[in-house]
Design an enzyme around this catalytic site. Sequence first.
Site, PDB file in Angstrom:
ATOM      1  N   SER A  86     -12.159   2.097   5.233  1.00  0.00           N
ATOM      2  CA  SER A  86     -10.723   1.908   5.087  1.00  0.00           C
ATOM      3  C   SER A  86     -10.393   0.489   5.519  1.00  0.00           C
ATOM      4  O   SER A  86     -11.189  -0.152   6.222  1.00  0.00           O
ATOM      5  CB  SER A  86      -9.980   2.914   5.988  1.00  0.00           C
TER       6      SER A  86
ATOM      7  N   SER B  89     -13.191  17.305  -3.201  1.00  0.00           N
ATOM      8  CA  SER B  89     -12.164  18.269  -3.592  1.00  0.00           C
ATOM      9  C   SER B  89     -10.813  17.649  -3.902  1.00  0.00           C
ATOM     10  O   SER B  89      -9.992  18.252  -4.586  1.00  0.00           O
ATOM     11  CB  SER B  89     -11.991  19.332  -2.503  1.00  0.00           C
ATOM     12  N   SER B  90     -10.553  16.429  -3.411  1.00  0.00           N
ATOM     13  CA  SER B  90      -9.247  15.815  -3.643  1.00  0.00           C
ATOM     14  C   SER B  90      -9.343  14.312  -3.494  1.00  0.00           C
ATOM     15  O   SER B  90     -10.369  13.766  -3.066  1.00  0.00           O
ATOM     16  CB  SER B  90      -8.192  16.373  -2.670  1.00  0.00           C
ATOM     17  N   GLY B  91      -8.254  13.634  -3.870  1.00  0.00           N
ATOM     18  CA  GLY B  91      -8.125  12.209  -3.623  1.00  0.00           C
ATOM     19  C   GLY B  91      -9.220  11.354  -4.217  1.00  0.00           C
ATOM     20  O   GLY B  91      -9.624  11.520  -5.373  1.00  0.00           O
ATOM     21  N   ILE B  92      -9.720  10.426  -3.409  1.00  0.00           N
ATOM     22  CA  ILE B  92     -10.730   9.471  -3.866  1.00  0.00           C
ATOM     23  C   ILE B  92     -11.991  10.182  -4.342  1.00  0.00           C
ATOM     24  O   ILE B  92     -12.573   9.816  -5.370  1.00  0.00           O
ATOM     25  CB  ILE B  92     -11.063   8.474  -2.734  1.00  0.00           C
ATOM     26  N   GLY B  93     -12.426  11.201  -3.611  1.00  0.00           N
ATOM     27  CA  GLY B  93     -13.638  11.918  -3.997  1.00  0.00           C
ATOM     28  C   GLY B  93     -13.513  12.585  -5.349  1.00  0.00           C
ATOM     29  O   GLY B  93     -14.441  12.545  -6.171  1.00  0.00           O
TER      30      GLY B  93
ATOM     31  N   THR C 123     -19.433  13.514  -1.285  1.00  0.00           N
ATOM     32  CA  THR C 123     -18.796  14.382  -0.298  1.00  0.00           C
ATOM     33  C   THR C 123     -17.286  14.149  -0.335  1.00  0.00           C
ATOM     34  O   THR C 123     -16.811  13.120  -0.796  1.00  0.00           O
ATOM     35  CB  THR C 123     -19.323  14.110   1.129  1.00  0.00           C
ATOM     36  N   GLY C 124     -16.545  15.134   0.133  1.00  0.00           N
ATOM     37  CA  GLY C 124     -15.089  15.037   0.057  1.00  0.00           C
ATOM     38  C   GLY C 124     -14.605  15.014  -1.376  1.00  0.00           C
ATOM     39  O   GLY C 124     -13.628  14.348  -1.711  1.00  0.00           O
TER      40      GLY C 124
ATOM     41  N   TYR D 205      -8.324   8.072  13.624  1.00  0.00           N
ATOM     42  CA  TYR D 205      -8.755   7.598  12.306  1.00  0.00           C
ATOM     43  C   TYR D 205      -9.272   6.159  12.410  1.00  0.00           C
ATOM     44  O   TYR D 205     -10.354   5.834  11.881  1.00  0.00           O
ATOM     45  CB  TYR D 205      -7.591   7.678  11.317  1.00  0.00           C
TER      46      TYR D 205
END
Length: 321
Positions: A146, A19-23, A16-17, A159
């Site tokens: 995190s 689309s960008s970054g870590i995912g 999941t997630g 967050y």
Amino acid sequence: MKPGKPGAPGAVVVITGASSGIGRATAHAFAKDGARLILAARSTETLQEVAAECAEHGAQVITVPTDVSQESEVENLMRAAVEAFGHIDVCVANASVYSYGTFETTPPQVFRRIIETNLFGPVHTARAVLPYFRAQGQGTLIMIGSVYSKITSPYVSPYVTSKFGLLGFTEVLRQELRTAKDIHICMVLPATIDTPIYQHAANYTGHLVHPLPPVVSPHRVAKAILRIAKRPRPVSVVGQIQGTLIPIHSLFPRLYDRCINPVMNVLALRQGVIAPSNGTVFTPDPLSNQTTGNWRTTRTRRLATASAIFTIWSLARRRRP
């Protein structure tokens, strides 16, 4: 189709997630390793781009647009994965949204949405995937937390709340599944990672924002996730320098509290006046979805050195009678 060994070539991996970054970096890493992928995020357009990138490495990929804050959509995601590949070996619960602002200036609906995405998203993911793991007798669920699962700072209250809650939830899951020897519940705690999450963040500070240095490549996190899929471990921190703040926060809480405010004020909030923004908390921005946020510049590395010096100076100054 029988499940394979989690992390082995041909393993079926839900991210999941993605689309960008870590995912996105994690999708690339598993694709290169020969996994079959089910990629989920809110942006259909970006998912197709990531799927094409993974297919270039020879991976079989399907995409399932998913808002993890909606439990029915997460259930559909897992069902689609099993219909496509017969089982699920690894599930990476990575989707997150972010905001800057004091608790009082952060709109209640933004606070709630961050909790719904960052905490209830993984809760929905666990609830949807565990029945398949139980039926198979195996599987690995990797929660992306995190360092904010164990430390705190001003201006990021929703967050921090979500990531603290996710750590507790993950630990409880691990305890409850202790007798299920081939079902693994793992957690990765990244430090500041070079992703677009900071550009995507809602902002109610009135200032430009900047991630706290040093900034770590998302590919390091992806490698850690791939490694854990192959050899599960309960918790893994990525980013050694900021990881050292965890024992400081625990052992010297009053000192930490006195130092973290000036650090955030100097390094996270920058000059410039900007209007309040919801960022991508409610709606994705496909055009800005990338693997990195381009934060790892020479200037950023210099700021990392300055950050270390400033922190040491602050600690020394605070310890004086």
